[in-house]
Structures are given as C-alpha cells and as structure tokens.
Design a protein around this motif. Structure first.
Motif, PDB file in Angstrom:
ATOM      1  N   SER A 150      32.834  17.370 -27.805  1.00 57.23           N
ATOM      2  CA  SER A 150      31.897  16.768 -26.595  1.00 57.23           C
ATOM      3  C   SER A 150      31.593  17.376 -26.057  1.00 57.23           C
ATOM      4  CB  SER A 150      32.453  15.419 -26.769  1.00 57.23           C
ATOM      5  OG  SER A 150      33.524  15.646 -25.517  1.00 57.23           O
ATOM      6  N   CYS A 151      29.845  17.382 -25.755  1.00 56.30           N
ATOM      7  CA  CYS A 151      29.542  17.910 -25.317  1.00 56.30           C
ATOM      8  C   CYS A 151      30.431  18.639 -23.515  1.00 56.30           C
ATOM      9  CB  CYS A 151      27.994  17.404 -24.881  1.00 56.30           C
ATOM     10  SG  CYS A 151      26.793  17.884 -26.449  1.00 56.30           S
ATOM     11  N   THR A 152      30.608  16.751 -23.252  1.00 56.60           N
ATOM     12  CA  THR A 152      30.781  16.575 -21.876  1.00 56.60           C
ATOM     13  C   THR A 152      31.893  18.167 -21.364  1.00 56.60           C
ATOM     14  OG1 THR A 152      31.807  14.947 -22.504  1.00 56.60           O
ATOM     15  CG2 THR A 152      30.207  14.694 -20.853  1.00 56.60           C
ATOM     16  N   ASN A 153      32.834  17.899 -23.082  1.00 56.66           N
ATOM     17  CA  ASN A 153      34.204  18.316 -22.880  1.00 56.66           C
ATOM     18  C   ASN A 153      33.787  20.594 -22.969  1.00 56.66           C
ATOM     19  OD1 ASN A 153      36.381  17.052 -22.330  1.00 56.66           O
ATOM     20  ND2 ASN A 153      36.215  16.692 -24.044  1.00 56.66           N
ATOM     21  N   GLN A 154      32.426  20.340 -23.935  1.00 49.53           N
ATOM     22  CA  GLN A 154      32.021  21.960 -23.511  1.00 49.53           C
ATOM     23  C   GLN A 154      31.105  22.467 -22.480  1.00 49.53           C
ATOM     24  OE1 GLN A 154      29.917  21.938 -27.697  1.00 49.53           O
ATOM     25  NE2 GLN A 154      28.278  23.776 -26.806  1.00 49.53           N
ATOM     26  N   ILE A 155      30.280  21.419 -21.837  1.00 49.09           N
ATOM     27  CA  ILE A 155      29.607  21.923 -20.846  1.00 49.09           C
ATOM     28  C   ILE A 155      30.313  21.509 -18.993  1.00 49.09           C
ATOM     29  CG2 ILE A 155      27.528  22.255 -19.897  1.00 49.09           C
ATOM     30  CD1 ILE A 155      26.764  22.853 -22.961  1.00 49.09           C
ATOM     31  N   ASN A 156      29.962  21.667 -18.325  1.00 49.58           N
ATOM     32  CA  ASN A 156      30.072  21.114 -17.168  1.00 49.58           C
ATOM     33  C   ASN A 156      29.134  20.690 -16.848  1.00 49.58           C
ATOM     34  OD1 ASN A 156      31.342  20.306 -14.352  1.00 49.58           O
ATOM     35  ND2 ASN A 156      31.244  22.310 -13.641  1.00 49.58           N
ATOM     36  N   TYR A 157      28.545  18.697 -16.676  1.00 49.87           N
ATOM     37  CA  TYR A 157      27.007  18.116 -16.402  1.00 49.87           C
ATOM     38  C   TYR A 157      27.916  17.004 -15.039  1.00 49.87           C
ATOM     39  CZ  TYR A 157      25.909  18.310 -21.142  1.00 49.87           C
ATOM     40  OH  TYR A 157      25.225  19.219 -22.412  1.00 49.87           O
ATOM     41  N   ALA A 179      28.473   9.122 -21.702  1.00 50.91           N
ATOM     42  CA  ALA A 179      28.485   8.648 -23.661  1.00 50.91           C
ATOM     43  C   ALA A 179      27.223   8.882 -24.081  1.00 50.91           C
ATOM     44  CB  ALA A 179      28.710   7.127 -24.072  1.00 50.91           C
ATOM     45  N   GLU A 180      26.097   9.266 -23.353  1.00 51.16           N
ATOM     46  CA  GLU A 180      24.621   9.442 -23.204  1.00 51.16           C
ATOM     47  C   GLU A 180      24.237  10.623 -23.322  1.00 51.16           C
ATOM     48  OE1 GLU A 180      20.294   9.562 -21.638  1.00 51.16           O
ATOM     49  OE2 GLU A 180      21.608   8.046 -20.524  1.00 51.16           O
ATOM     50  N   GLY A 222      22.757  17.745 -32.854  1.00 45.43           N
ATOM     51  CA  GLY A 222      23.615  18.986 -32.846  1.00 45.43           C
ATOM     52  C   GLY A 222      23.813  20.553 -31.399  1.00 45.43           C
ATOM     53  N   TYR A 223      23.084  19.261 -31.107  1.00 46.31           N
ATOM     54  CA  TYR A 223      22.819  20.243 -29.318  1.00 46.31           C
ATOM     55  C   TYR A 223      22.783  19.905 -28.423  1.00 46.31           C
ATOM     56  CZ  TYR A 223      19.840  24.384 -31.984  1.00 46.31           C
ATOM     57  OH  TYR A 223      19.629  24.476 -33.047  1.00 46.31           O
ATOM     58  N   CYS A 224      24.062  20.226 -27.085  1.00 45.63           N
ATOM     59  CA  CYS A 224      24.148  19.459 -26.168  1.00 45.63           C
ATOM     60  C   CYS A 224      22.651  19.571 -25.582  1.00 45.63           C
ATOM     61  CB  CYS A 224      25.466  20.425 -25.422  1.00 45.63           C
ATOM     62  SG  CYS A 224      27.013  19.842 -26.769  1.00 45.63           S
ATOM     63  N   PRO A 225      22.862  18.423 -24.266  1.00 50.72           N
ATOM     64  CA  PRO A 225      21.539  18.336 -23.459  1.00 50.72           C
ATOM     65  C   PRO A 225      21.605  19.659 -22.271  1.00 50.72           C
ATOM     66  CG  PRO A 225      22.315  16.635 -23.817  1.00 50.72           C
ATOM     67  CD  PRO A 225      23.083  17.725 -24.458  1.00 50.72           C
ATOM     68  N   PRO A 226      20.601  20.171 -22.117  1.00 49.11           N
ATOM     69  CA  PRO A 226      20.730  20.759 -20.684  1.00 49.11           C
ATOM     70  C   PRO A 226      20.749  19.976 -19.537  1.00 49.11           C
ATOM     71  CG  PRO A 226      18.640  21.013 -21.387  1.00 49.11           C
ATOM     72  CD  PRO A 226      18.956  20.058 -22.437  1.00 49.11           C
ATOM     73  N   VAL A 227      21.809  19.817 -18.725  1.00 51.55           N
ATOM     74  CA  VAL A 227      22.186  19.658 -17.531  1.00 51.55           C
ATOM     75  C   VAL A 227      21.040  19.049 -16.320  1.00 51.55           C
ATOM     76  CG1 VAL A 227      23.046  19.681 -14.834  1.00 51.55           C
ATOM     77  CG2 VAL A 227      24.551  20.387 -17.318  1.00 51.55           C
ATOM     78  N   GLN A 228      21.239  18.153 -15.855  1.00 52.34           N
ATOM     79  CA  GLN A 228      19.937  17.461 -15.247  1.00 52.34           C
ATOM     80  C   GLN A 228      20.443  17.011 -14.035  1.00 52.34           C
ATOM     81  OE1 GLN A 228      18.833  14.040 -16.902  1.00 52.34           O
ATOM     82  NE2 GLN A 228      17.749  14.651 -18.790  1.00 52.34           N
ATOM     83  N   HIS A 229      19.618  17.795 -13.368  1.00 52.26           N
ATOM     84  CA  HIS A 229      20.504  17.946 -11.472  1.00 52.26           C
ATOM     85  C   HIS A 229      19.521  16.677 -10.874  1.00 52.26           C
ATOM     86  CE1 HIS A 229      22.627  21.078 -12.356  1.00 52.26           C
ATOM     87  NE2 HIS A 229      21.908  21.808 -12.960  1.00 52.26           N
TER      88      HIS A 229
END
Length: 151
Positions: free
Chosen positions: A118-125, A133-134, A143-150
C-alpha cells in the motif's frame, strides 16, 4: 470536477438531448406531411441545414461498449486512471446507451506504486491531512502513490 459542475453539465447535456429529439420529431412530422400532400407550401419549402443535424447525429453509432440496462458504466468497465469523474462517465452512458472508452490521463504525479504494497506503507504520509484509505485508493486506481500533501 465538482458535483455542482457535473450536475450542471448533466443538465445541459440532457437539455441538448431533449432539443435534438424534439427537432428530430419535427423533422419526421414535416417529412410525413410532404408525403401526404405534395402541393402544400411546407413540402416545397427547403429545410434549413440545422433541421437535418439531428438526423445526421441519430444515424451515427455511438462508440464504446453498449451499456447494460441495469448498471452503471463504472460498474461495467474499469475506468482506473480516467480523468473524468464517475458521474460524468455514467451520464455519458445514460445519454448515449454506450459506455465511453476509458481515457488515459497523463502520467500521474507521484511515485510508482510497488505491487502488493500500500502507498502508506511505501511512503511516509505523516502530516498529510487525507485518510490512509483515500491515499491507498488513489494508489490502487492510478498505479502511482500520490505526492504528500502538507497542511
């Protein structure tokens, strides 16, 4: 596309469809009058090119997959990565009777998603205001993990 603009687009498209159907009906009535009374003035008057437009569009076959009568296009075809909203895709299916072909958006921004992760396990959000979930759903769909929004 916001729900409001999607609704507005749907209303405009529905109004255009009603106008086209009405014009087609008027054209059909004029044609039947011409057949029954060739000496009538309306039969000898030339029709405007705009009156023929609905005929021409009615004779063209819509592209895409025929829509099942009991379902939505988004439940029938995988539109992952399509830049249009589900409402817009389903409206097209309702209006034409055919589900539109999926469109591919430009390559999404973000990191390619690793299979089975999952994206949340691949990148630190951490600090991203969106629920996990979103974020993970975006990754699954595109197929792409979205960029982190601050915040």
């Amino acid at each position: 596309m916001s729900n409001r603009s999607a609704l507005r687009h749907t209303r405009k498209a529905a109004a255009a469809m009603i106008i086209a159907v009405a014009a087609l009906g008027l054209t059909a009535c004029q044609d039947s009058e011409a057949d029954t009374s060739p000496s009538s003035p309306s039969a000898s008057a030339p029709q405007s090119p705009t009156a023929k437009a609905p005929d021409d569009s009615a004779n063209t076959t819509p592209s895409g997959t025929p829509k099942k009568s009991d379902g939505r296009c988004t439940n029938q075809i995988n539109y992952a990565g399509d830049p249009r909203s589900n409402a817009e895709i389903n409206s097209i299916g309702e209006e034409t009777g055919h589900c539109p072909k999926p469109q591919k958006a430009d390559t999404p921004s973000g990191t390619p998603k690793k299979p089975g992760v999952s994206c949340t396990n691949q990148i630190n959000y951490a600090g991203d205001p969106r629920p996990n979930a979103e974020i993970n759903t975006i990754g699954e769909k595109t197929g792409y993990c979205p960029p982190v929004q601050h915040q």
